[in-house]
Design a protein around this motif. Structure first.
Motif, PDB file in Angstrom:
ATOM      1  N   ALA A   1      -5.454  -3.275  15.823  1.00 43.02           N
ATOM      2  CA  ALA A   1      -4.832  -2.029  16.271  1.00 43.02           C
ATOM      3  C   ALA A   1      -3.797  -1.564  15.257  1.00 43.02           C
ATOM      4  O   ALA A   1      -3.716  -0.375  14.926  1.00 43.02           O
ATOM      5  CB  ALA A   1      -4.189  -2.232  17.647  1.00 43.02           C
ATOM      6  N   GLY A   2      -3.024  -2.510  14.726  1.00 45.95           N
ATOM      7  CA  GLY A   2      -2.039  -2.160  13.706  1.00 45.95           C
ATOM      8  C   GLY A   2      -2.704  -1.567  12.473  1.00 45.95           C
ATOM      9  O   GLY A   2      -2.211  -0.602  11.881  1.00 45.95           O
ATOM     10  N   LEU A   3      -3.847  -2.114  12.103  1.00 43.12           N
ATOM     11  CA  LEU A   3      -4.550  -1.619  10.908  1.00 43.12           C
ATOM     12  C   LEU A   3      -5.068  -0.198  11.114  1.00 43.12           C
ATOM     13  O   LEU A   3      -4.909   0.657  10.241  1.00 43.12           O
ATOM     14  CB  LEU A   3      -5.704  -2.560  10.549  1.00 43.12           C
ATOM     15  CG  LEU A   3      -6.483  -2.172   9.290  1.00 43.12           C
ATOM     16  CD1 LEU A   3      -5.572  -2.172   8.061  1.00 43.12           C
ATOM     17  CD2 LEU A   3      -7.657  -3.119   9.072  1.00 43.12           C
ATOM     18  N   VAL A   4      -5.672   0.057  12.300  1.00 48.30           N
ATOM     19  CA  VAL A   4      -6.197   1.416  12.498  1.00 48.30           C
ATOM     20  C   VAL A   4      -5.049   2.429  12.568  1.00 48.30           C
ATOM     21  O   VAL A   4      -5.191   3.559  12.095  1.00 48.30           O
ATOM     22  CB  VAL A   4      -7.130   1.531  13.740  1.00 48.30           C
ATOM     23  CG1 VAL A   4      -8.388   0.702  13.541  1.00 48.30           C
ATOM     24  CG2 VAL A   4      -6.430   1.148  15.025  1.00 48.30           C
TER      25      VAL A   4
ATOM     26  N   GLY B   1      -2.310   6.722   9.592  1.00 50.10           N
ATOM     27  CA  GLY B   1      -1.001   7.279   9.272  1.00 50.10           C
ATOM     28  C   GLY B   1      -0.119   7.466  10.496  1.00 50.10           C
ATOM     29  O   GLY B   1       0.773   8.304  10.518  1.00 50.10           O
ATOM     30  N   ARG B   2      -0.361   6.668  11.544  1.00 42.59           N
ATOM     31  CA  ARG B   2       0.421   6.770  12.785  1.00 42.59           C
ATOM     32  C   ARG B   2       1.372   5.580  12.861  1.00 42.59           C
ATOM     33  O   ARG B   2       1.001   4.454  12.549  1.00 42.59           O
ATOM     34  CB  ARG B   2      -0.514   6.718  14.008  1.00 42.59           C
ATOM     35  CG  ARG B   2      -1.660   7.711  13.972  1.00 42.59           C
ATOM     36  CD  ARG B   2      -1.162   9.119  14.197  1.00 42.59           C
ATOM     37  NE  ARG B   2      -0.625   9.280  15.532  1.00 42.59           N
ATOM     38  CZ  ARG B   2      -1.219  10.017  16.486  1.00 42.59           C
ATOM     39  NH1 ARG B   2      -2.334  10.669  16.239  1.00 42.59           N
ATOM     40  NH2 ARG B   2      -0.676  10.126  17.683  1.00 42.59           N
ATOM     41  N   ASN B   3       2.594   5.840  13.305  1.00 47.26           N
ATOM     42  CA  ASN B   3       3.519   4.705  13.404  1.00 47.26           C
ATOM     43  C   ASN B   3       4.147   4.573  14.788  1.00 47.26           C
ATOM     44  O   ASN B   3       5.310   4.203  14.941  1.00 47.26           O
ATOM     45  CB  ASN B   3       4.586   4.764  12.308  1.00 47.26           C
ATOM     46  CG  ASN B   3       5.411   6.032  12.407  1.00 47.26           C
ATOM     47  OD1 ASN B   3       5.177   6.840  13.301  1.00 47.26           O
ATOM     48  ND2 ASN B   3       6.367   6.186  11.518  1.00 47.26           N
ATOM     49  N   GLU B   4       3.335   4.885  15.829  1.00 43.08           N
ATOM     50  CA  GLU B   4       3.848   4.778  17.200  1.00 43.08           C
ATOM     51  C   GLU B   4       4.164   3.340  17.600  1.00 43.08           C
ATOM     52  O   GLU B   4       5.036   3.098  18.419  1.00 43.08           O
ATOM     53  CB  GLU B   4       2.818   5.325  18.205  1.00 43.08           C
ATOM     54  CG  GLU B   4       2.813   6.834  18.316  1.00 43.08           C
ATOM     55  CD  GLU B   4       1.833   7.462  17.358  1.00 43.08           C
ATOM     56  OE1 GLU B   4       1.445   6.790  16.374  1.00 43.08           O
ATOM     57  OE2 GLU B   4       1.456   8.627  17.580  1.00 43.08           O
ATOM     58  N   ARG B   5       3.398   2.388  17.099  1.00 44.86           N
ATOM     59  CA  ARG B   5       3.577   1.011  17.563  1.00 44.86           C
ATOM     60  C   ARG B   5       3.883   0.121  16.378  1.00 44.86           C
ATOM     61  O   ARG B   5       3.018  -0.555  15.832  1.00 44.86           O
ATOM     62  CB  ARG B   5       2.289   0.529  18.263  1.00 44.86           C
ATOM     63  CG  ARG B   5       1.907   1.312  19.516  1.00 44.86           C
ATOM     64  CD  ARG B   5       2.744   0.979  20.721  1.00 44.86           C
ATOM     65  NE  ARG B   5       2.973  -0.443  20.913  1.00 44.86           N
ATOM     66  CZ  ARG B   5       3.173  -1.030  22.087  1.00 44.86           C
ATOM     67  NH1 ARG B   5       3.117  -0.318  23.190  1.00 44.86           N
ATOM     68  NH2 ARG B   5       3.413  -2.306  22.144  1.00 44.86           N
ATOM     69  N   LEU B   6       5.162   0.098  16.003  1.00 41.78           N
ATOM     70  CA  LEU B   6       5.545  -0.710  14.839  1.00 41.78           C
ATOM     71  C   LEU B   6       5.306  -2.191  15.090  1.00 41.78           C
ATOM     72  O   LEU B   6       5.087  -2.965  14.163  1.00 41.78           O
ATOM     73  CB  LEU B   6       7.018  -0.457  14.488  1.00 41.78           C
ATOM     74  CG  LEU B   6       7.290   0.954  13.956  1.00 41.78           C
ATOM     75  CD1 LEU B   6       8.778   1.152  13.702  1.00 41.78           C
ATOM     76  CD2 LEU B   6       6.486   1.228  12.685  1.00 41.78           C
TER      77      LEU B   6
END
Lengths: 319, 319
Positions: free
Chosen positions: A166-169, A174-179
C-alpha cells in the motif's frame, strides 16, 4: 575521494564489533569464530529495480538493504551476526551520500546486534547494494528451513500484511495520505526476535514475506511437499490498507497477497504448539495470526471471503 | 525467464556441496557448520569498471569474479569453503549468458574445493558480480593478517609479476602476440595452496597483489607499522613482460609495480624461516622470491636498479 579513503571513512563510523569478530573490516578478509552453525544469505537492491532515489532517502535505502537481508535470517530463526556489503556507487552520488547510506545500515545494525564486518566499494552505473548476512545458532537443527511443514500443521503469519505494498502504490501515485504505510514500505523491520521465538517454539517451516504471501507460501509448499490452504478472510490486514487501496483503485486483499515487501514471517507449526508460540511472539512485540492449514497435496489454495477457492496463480497475474 | 527459473537452472549445475554445508542454495539462507575460525571477504566486478565483455568471455568473467575473491582467502592462509554470489544481469545478457558466467565460477569452485552455496540475482544496468567468500581455519591464530610484519622480516613474493598488467595493455592495444599474458589477465589463479603453506610456515603478514605491488606493500606496511624496502631488481618479472611492455611503449617494472591483478602473494617472514617456507611453496607449484626487508619506519621504498631509491608514490602516478 578514492575507494580506500571512502572505506576508511566508513570504518571510522562502524563502532564496536560483535563477540564473534576477531578481525573486522580493513584486512584481506574479516576473521570470525562462529561456534555452532551459521545461516548465510545475500540480498541485493539495485536502483531503478528495487528503489528510486526520488522516493527514498539514502539513509532509508541503506536501512532497507540491510533489513531485507536480515529478514532472511529472521526466517531461519538465526541470531544476526555479521554483514558484508558491496556498494556500487554511481557518478552522481558523492562521498557524503555514501556515508548517509552507510549511516542507515549502521543504525539498523546497532538495533539488531549486527556487525558490519567488511565489504567492497566500486564505481557502478546505478546505485547497487549487495548485502551478505551471517546469522548464528547453537546447532544446525536449531535453524528453520522452508521444508519441514507437515500435513495438519497450522499456517500462521506474524504482524500485519499489505502495508508495504500500500505504501508503494501511494508513493508511485504521488499521494502522501498515509505516511505510516509509506514508512512501512521504505523502512522494513526484519522480524528477527519473532523468528527466533518461533524456531524455539517448535515451528516446522518458515519463510519471510518478501514477494507476497501467495508466492512465498508456494515456495514453502513446494519445499515441504505439502499443500497450503490459506483463508484470505483470516489475513491480518494492516490498518489503512483498505483506505490506501481505495485511493489508488486497488483491492486490499491483492496488496496483502501479492504486493510483497511486508517482511513478516509465514510459519507452519503443529496446532498444539500454537498458543505457546503466539505467546512467545507476543513477547517480541508482535502478533501471530493463524491463517490456514498444511494438507496433503501440492501448491497453495487461497480461500477468498464468501467465494470459491482460487489458486494463488490468479493473484500473481494481478501483481 | 524469471529470477526463480534462472536460480533453479543455476542450482541444477552446482554439484555436490562441501562437508560444512548442511543446507545449500534454495532456502532463505544457507546453513553451514564451520568449526574453528572463518575468513570472509567480498569482491565485486562491474562491467566497464573491472572488465569489458569485448575482451573477456563470459566464462572467463565468471572465473575472475570468484578468483579475485578467493585470492583474499589465499592471503589469509584460509582453506576455501563457500561462495555466495550476487549477479546483476543487464538487459542484453540472456539466460544462456548467465549460465556461462556461472559455468566459469563452477569450474574454479571445483578446482579449489569451494561450494557455491547461495546468492541473489537481479536485473541491473551493467553486468555486476559481487562474490562473498568464506574460508576456514582450525583457529583464528592460524589466519594471517596484514599487520604482523616485524623489523628484520624478509619480504617475499610468490610466482611472477607484471604478467596481468602486460596482458591488459596488450588487450587494450588490440595486440594478441602474447596469449599467455592475456590469459594471465583474464584468468587469474588464486594462490590458495601457497597461502596456506606460508601461513603454516610461520609467515608474519600477507596480502594479495591486486592493486600492484607498490600500493599493496604500502597497505601491509601501514597495517604492520613498519617500512618495507623493496629491491626492484629482485622482482620476479613474468616471461614476456619485457616484450609486451616494448610493444606498447611501457616500462616492464612499472607493470610489475603498479599494474596490479597478478594475484600473487606478498609475505613477510623471519629470515631463518625462509628456506622452509620456500620449499613448502615450491610443493604447491610456484616459487617464493625474496624481494626486500621490513625495517623500522613507515611506508614503502622501492630501490630501483642502478638508481637512487624512489618512494612508491612515484610509481602510483604512472599507473
Amino acid at each position: 575521494m578514492g575507494e580506500f579513503e571512502l572505506l576508511e571513512q566508513i570504518r571510522e563510523r562502524l563502532g564496536a564489533s560483535g563477540p564473534r569478530v576477531v578481525v573486522g573490516s580493513g584486512d584481506d578478509a574479516s576473521v570470525t569464530v562462529p561456534g555452532g552453525a551459521t545461516a548465510t544469505s545475500v540480498d541485493a537492491l539495485v536502483e531503478g529495480v528495487h528503489f528510486r532515489r526520488e522516493h527514498a532517502s539514502l539513509v532509508a535505502i541503506g536501512h532497507k538493504a540491510l533489513a531485507t537481508a536480515l529478514s532472511d535470517l529472521a526466517a531461519m530463526g538465526a541470531e544476526p551476526g555479521e554483514a558484508y556489503v558491496f556498494l556500487g556507487v554511481p557518478p552522481d552520488l558523492d562521498e557524503a551520500g555514501c556515508l548517509e547510506l552507510v549511516e542507515g545500515m549502521i543504525e539498523l545494525a546497532r538495533a539488531t546486534g549486527t556487525t558490519l564486518a567488511g565489504g567492497d566499494v566500486s564505481r557502478a552505473p546505478a546505485l547497487t547494494l549487495s548485502t551478505t548476512v551471517v546469522g548464528h545458532a547453537a546447532a544446525a537443527e536449531d535453524l528453520l528451513t522452508r521444508s519441514g511443514a507437515r500435513h495438519g500443521d497450522l499456517v500462521a503469519v506474524t504482524g500485519e500484511l499489505g502495508g508495504a505494498a500500500a505504501g508503494l502504490v501511494l508513493l508511485e501515485a504521488g499521494r502522501n495520505e498515509r505516511l505510516d504505510l509509506i514508512e512501512r514500505q521504505l523502512r522494513p523491520r526484519p522480524r528477527l526476535r519473532a523468528g527466533r521465538a518461533l524456531a524455539a517454539s517448535g515451528a516446522t517451516a518458515m519463510i519471510d514475506l518478501s514477494d507476497g504471501l501467495a508466492g512465498d507460501a508456494r515456495h514453502l509448499a513446494v519445499a515441504s511437499e505439502v499443500a497450503l490452504e490459506i483463508d484470505a478472510s483470516a489475513l491480518p490486514l494492516e490498518a489503512g490498507v483498505g483506505d490506501a487501496a481505495a485511493i489508488v483503485g486497488r483491492e486490499p486483499l491483492e496488496l496483502a497477497l501479492s504486493g510483497g515487501e511486508d517482511y513478516e514471517l509465514l510459519v507452519t507449526l503443529p496446532p498444539e504448539l500454537y498458543e505457546r508460540a503466539a505467546a512467545a511472539v507476543r513477547e517480541t512485540g508482535t502478533a501471530l495470526t493463524p491463517v490456514g492449514e498444511a494438507v496433503a497435496g501440492a501448491g497453495v489454495e487461497i480461500r477468498l471471503p464468501g467465494g470459491a477457492p482460487s489458486a494463488a496463480t490468479g493473484f500473481d497475474q494481478l501483481g
